[in-house]
Motif scaffolding. Sequence first.
Motif: not given
Length: 115
Positions: A7, A9, A82
């Motif tokens: 993602q 992150i 997030e």
Amino acid sequence: MQASKEQGISEYPANLTSVHVIDCIGNNDPINNTALAEKMDLTKASITKITTTLLKDGFIERIRLNDNKKEIHFRLTAKALELYVLHGKLHKQEQDRYFRFLERYTSEELSFIKT
């Protein structure tokens, strides 16, 4: 944390309990140390240790509510938000997978398993 990397992150806490603390804060924003310990079924000392690390790493911030300047509450930062969203998605995926697994069985078979 393969899902985090997928993602985009790049930073996340070192352990899963810290991720669950982020999730609990996200679900109960704002929340204080005592309420967090109760909801997580952890000691206040454990929550203090975890939140201290999360604060230092920039995942949460301390805030004081307007009606109570003495008590400290926690809120997620954008960085933690997030992770919070991703964590929720992963839990939903696992829940869906679990229910799909159970659909293979008849109600009689599931009743037998329950007993």
